[in-house]
Design a protein around this motif. Sequence first.
Motif, PDB file in Angstrom:
ATOM      1  N   CYS A 162       0.856  -1.181   0.000  1.00 50.80           N
ATOM      2  CA  CYS A 162       0.000   0.000   0.000  1.00 50.80           C
ATOM      3  C   CYS A 162       0.895   1.234   0.000  1.00 50.80           C
ATOM      4  CB  CYS A 162      -0.911   0.011   1.228  1.00 50.80           C
ATOM      5  SG  CYS A 162      -2.035   1.432   1.267  1.00 50.80           S
ATOM      6  N   TRP A 182       1.303   5.254   0.388  1.00 56.19           N
ATOM      7  CA  TRP A 182       0.683   6.409   1.035  1.00 56.19           C
ATOM      8  C   TRP A 182       1.125   7.661   0.281  1.00 56.19           C
ATOM      9  CZ3 TRP A 182      -1.082   6.826   6.542  1.00 56.19           C
ATOM     10  CH2 TRP A 182      -1.319   8.152   6.928  1.00 56.19           C
ATOM     11  N   SER A 227       0.860  11.755  -0.276  1.00 48.03           N
ATOM     12  CA  SER A 227       0.703  12.786   0.742  1.00 48.03           C
ATOM     13  C   SER A 227       0.335  14.167   0.214  1.00 48.03           C
ATOM     14  CB  SER A 227       1.998  12.887   1.548  1.00 48.03           C
ATOM     15  OG  SER A 227       3.095  13.099   0.694  1.00 48.03           O
ATOM     16  N   CYS A 257      -2.823  11.019  -5.184  1.00 49.14           N
ATOM     17  CA  CYS A 257      -3.033   9.584  -5.267  1.00 49.14           C
ATOM     18  C   CYS A 257      -3.632   9.191  -6.618  1.00 49.14           C
ATOM     19  CB  CYS A 257      -3.941   9.138  -4.126  1.00 49.14           C
ATOM     20  SG  CYS A 257      -4.310   7.380  -4.084  1.00 49.14           S
ATOM     21  N   THR A 272      -8.698   5.992  -1.441  1.00 51.03           N
ATOM     22  CA  THR A 272      -7.984   4.739  -1.680  1.00 51.03           C
ATOM     23  C   THR A 272      -8.197   4.279  -3.116  1.00 51.03           C
ATOM     24  OG1 THR A 272      -9.833   3.348  -0.976  1.00 51.03           O
ATOM     25  CG2 THR A 272      -8.202   3.928   0.706  1.00 51.03           C
ATOM     26  N   LEU A 329      -3.231   5.080  -1.043  1.00 49.94           N
ATOM     27  CA  LEU A 329      -3.992   5.834  -0.051  1.00 49.94           C
ATOM     28  C   LEU A 329      -3.567   7.287  -0.133  1.00 49.94           C
ATOM     29  CD1 LEU A 329      -5.627   6.080   2.684  1.00 49.94           C
ATOM     30  CD2 LEU A 329      -3.463   5.575   3.814  1.00 49.94           C
ATOM     31  N   GLY A 343      -3.298   9.814   2.164  1.00 52.62           N
ATOM     32  CA  GLY A 343      -3.359   9.947   3.610  1.00 52.62           C
ATOM     33  C   GLY A 343      -2.965  11.297   4.161  1.00 52.62           C
TER      34      GLY A 343
END
Length: 153
Positions: A7, A9, A11, A15, A55, A68, A70
């Motif tokens: 996965c 991430w 930032s 994404c 996601t 993700l 995030g």
Amino acid sequence: MKSIVPCLWFSDDNCEAAVNYYVSIFPNSSIESMSYYPDEALDEHFIGKTNKVITAEFILNGQRLMALDGGPVFRFHEAVSFTIECEDQAEIDYYWEKLSHVPAAEQCGWVKDQFGLSWQIVPYNMGSLIQSDAQIQAMMAMKKIIITELENA
């Protein structure tokens, strides 16, 4: 256990852009699903996130991954990278051109892409190309791996 799925991430609200980009450059790739942040009105934590991907599940050359969005708490760094084992110099050149975005991060076949993720772009038989001290020294002096230079070292 069914499988292990990395996965990623992201930032910087990128994404969706990253997943779309990766799927566009690797063969046998597809987006399996994308989930979006809920309406901003639901919670103050979602301000500015409406219609942004939270996601994604996707396939890169047959490998299942998740992504993700995030937020800025964590960033990619070189301690984790993906290795692309290439068939020939043309394939190395293709992925290098598509993924190298930070020239200062280039060394020994490593690149950093526009989203901050590190990749190792190497020939599939890299181990056999760095058997001698001369080959290792040649590789250490390279940014992009040049197969013929390793073979001739």
